[in-house]
Write an enzyme that holds these catalytic residues in place. Structure first.
Site, PDB file in Angstrom:
ATOM      1  N   HIS A 107      28.764  40.349  41.024  1.00 20.65           N
ATOM      2  CA  HIS A 107      29.815  39.523  41.493  1.00 20.65           C
ATOM      3  C   HIS A 107      28.968  38.097  42.076  1.00 20.65           C
ATOM      4  CE1 HIS A 107      32.760  38.351  44.439  1.00 20.65           C
ATOM      5  NE2 HIS A 107      33.714  38.962  43.961  1.00 20.65           N
ATOM      6  N   ASP A 148      25.904  46.842  46.546  1.00 26.23           N
ATOM      7  CA  ASP A 148      27.070  46.205  46.796  1.00 26.23           C
ATOM      8  C   ASP A 148      28.091  47.421  46.224  1.00 26.23           C
ATOM      9  OD1 ASP A 148      29.487  45.203  46.307  1.00 26.23           O
ATOM     10  OD2 ASP A 148      28.733  43.400  45.130  1.00 26.23           O
ATOM     11  N   GLN A 171      33.112  48.065  44.929  1.00 25.46           N
ATOM     12  CA  GLN A 171      34.030  48.677  43.825  1.00 25.46           C
ATOM     13  C   GLN A 171      33.666  50.243  43.656  1.00 25.46           C
ATOM     14  OE1 GLN A 171      36.492  47.154  42.410  1.00 25.46           O
ATOM     15  NE2 GLN A 171      36.186  45.273  43.164  1.00 25.46           N
ATOM     16  N   LYS A 173      39.337  46.809  49.776  1.00 27.21           N
ATOM     17  CA  LYS A 173      39.440  47.364  48.614  1.00 27.21           C
ATOM     18  C   LYS A 173      39.501  48.922  48.743  1.00 27.21           C
ATOM     19  CE  LYS A 173      36.629  43.566  46.798  1.00 27.21           C
ATOM     20  NZ  LYS A 173      37.642  43.023  45.889  1.00 27.21           N
ATOM     21  N   CYS A 231      34.668  36.082  39.365  1.00 32.30           N
ATOM     22  CA  CYS A 231      33.509  35.948  40.127  1.00 32.30           C
ATOM     23  C   CYS A 231      32.389  36.322  39.560  1.00 32.30           C
ATOM     24  CB  CYS A 231      33.797  36.427  41.539  1.00 32.30           C
ATOM     25  SG  CYS A 231      35.228  35.899  42.428  1.00 32.30           S
TER      26      CYS A 231
END
Ligand code: PLP
Length: 408
Positions: free
Chosen positions: A124, A201, A204, A227, A365
């Site tokens: 991303h 990261d 998700q 999220k 993104c």
């Protein structure tokens, strides 16, 4: 696995899901962008402003102490949720983007000209641009792990990229654009063998499976509340205490100091050293309700159920003529990404929208990834624990109809 009646019970926590758009039941499949919030989270925000609105860590009065206690309780709960060893390792931020930027700033003094930072083609923009900015400042170099034809990271290439100049490897746990689950354990091991730090990261991954930062052995793990059924404008950075202690603060201001004079400032201990200014108190307190929501259902059950929805979606989508499913052979989590040949993803998304189905279209993104895939963008449907099999079936029917409309 979660039964249909359990899913109905879960859905009862999300009144927003009951509404109609264009006189059709609203089907929300844009969960990778943001999840809906259970009533407990929404109520906790109200409750804070109605009963304990005061600034924190300035323990001069009763209500301020209650607000401080509630915020620190959320930090402790988050520590348990990701199995960090100490609350000093939990830094509250605005979200994943800010968590990554924070690390990219505080490690600056440890990056020299010619050093290297490794990212991947699946990232991303939030996990690209901050590192690019750091490399520009320090005359360091970005190296990129390519994906193979199944959209999986090529770990043999990682072996060739890692060297004594590598300072950090920063990759996502799950790709937001394709849903691919990356082999982060292997990546962390390889990077550590070379003496490099690893930032994952986790934007998700955090709401789809159990994250155990100690078991992963990761140095830094970044994620957002919104999220994972929490409010927007809040997130966290997990960082190993020994590392965070070595780095200077990244922002100066109130809350992060022990003592200030015009000559010099003594900084506060972790985590406050890295949390300048008044935080999103209501958001942090309400986020705790999201941890409870997830724990009550159980991360393992969530993972099994969402994998079932994803498998059902992919099985049906594959039967649609002219549909290209991305990363179809990769291990994936809660995201399916596809295109219809001869149709722009935006047109497919607009047709689905008129049928009441909210999906995301575009580059997500992840423009460098779209270039690698040679796609203008994709149509992305992403699932959460409140989605039903019926919704997945309606999505696949609607995509089938869109295919006929656009191709004929
Ligand atoms: C993989 C990934 N990283 C980072 C981000 C940025 O998250 P935020 O906008 O909450 O900071 C996102 C958001 O979509 C994401 O999916």
């Amino acid at each position: 696995m979660l039964s249909p009646s359990e899913i109905l019970e879960i859905r009862a926590n999300f009144p927003i899901l009951c509404q109609e758009v264009y006189q059709k039941p609203w089907i929300y499949l844009d969960n990778a962008a943001t999840t809906q919030k259970p009533s407990a989270v929404i109520n906790a925000i109200d409750e804070y402003y109605l009963t304990i609105n005061a600034n924190v860590h300035r323990g001069v009065h009763y209500i301020s102490n209650l607000a401080t206690e509630a915020m620190e309780q959320s930090r402790e709960h988050l520590r348990q949720f990701i199995n960090a060893s100490n609350v000093q390792e939990i830094i509250f931020t605005k979200g994943t983007t800010e968590s990554i930027n924070l690390i990219s700033v505080i490690i600056s003094d440890f990056i020299n000209e010619g050093d290297e930072i490794i990212l991947s083609e699946l990232e991303h923009h939030s996990n690209i641009v901050p590192w690019q900015m750091l490399c520009q400042r320090k005359k360091a170099r970005l190296r990129i792990i390519p994906i193979d034809r199944n959209a999986c990271l090529n770990l043999e290439c990682l072996d060739t990229l890692l060297n004594e100049r590598t300072r950090l490897v920063a990759v996502n746990h799950v790709s937001n654009a394709l849903g691919v689950i990356n082999p982060v354990r292997k990546i962390i091991k390889k990077a550590h063998e070379q003496g490099a730090w690893v930032l994952i990261d986790g934007a998700q991954a955090i709401s789809h499976s159990q994250i155990d930062v100690r078991e992963l052995g990761v140095d830094f793990y970044a994620f957002s509340a919104h999220k994972m059924y929490g409010p927007t404008g809040v997130g966290a950075l997990y960082g190993k205490r020994k590392l965070l202690e070595r780095f200077p603060p990244w922002q100066g201001g109130g809350e992060m100091i022990k003592e200030v004079s015009f000559e010099k400032t003594l900084y506060a201990e972790l985590p406050f050293k890295l949390e300048a200014g008044t935080p999103n108190i209501a958001g942090i307190i309400a986020w705790e309700q999201a941890f409870s929501f997830l724990e009550h259902i159980g991360m393992e059950r969530i993972k099994i159920y969402e994998t079932y929805l994803l498998d059902e979606a992919n099985r049906s989508l594959q039967e649609i003529p002219n549909l290209l499913l991305y990363a179809n052979r990769a291990l994936r989590s809660a995201v399916t990404s596809f295109n219809l040949s001869c149709a722009h993803p935006f047109d497919v998304g607009s047709i689905l929208d008129r049928m009441g189905i909210a999906v995301r279209t575009g580059h997500h993104c992840a423009q460098p990834l779209m270039r690698v895939l040679n796609a203008p963008g994709t149509v992305r449907a992403s699932f959460a624990v409140y989605n039903t099999l019926e919704e997945v079936e309606k999505l696949c029917d609607a995509v089938g109809k869109a295919s006929k409309m656009l191709i004929s």
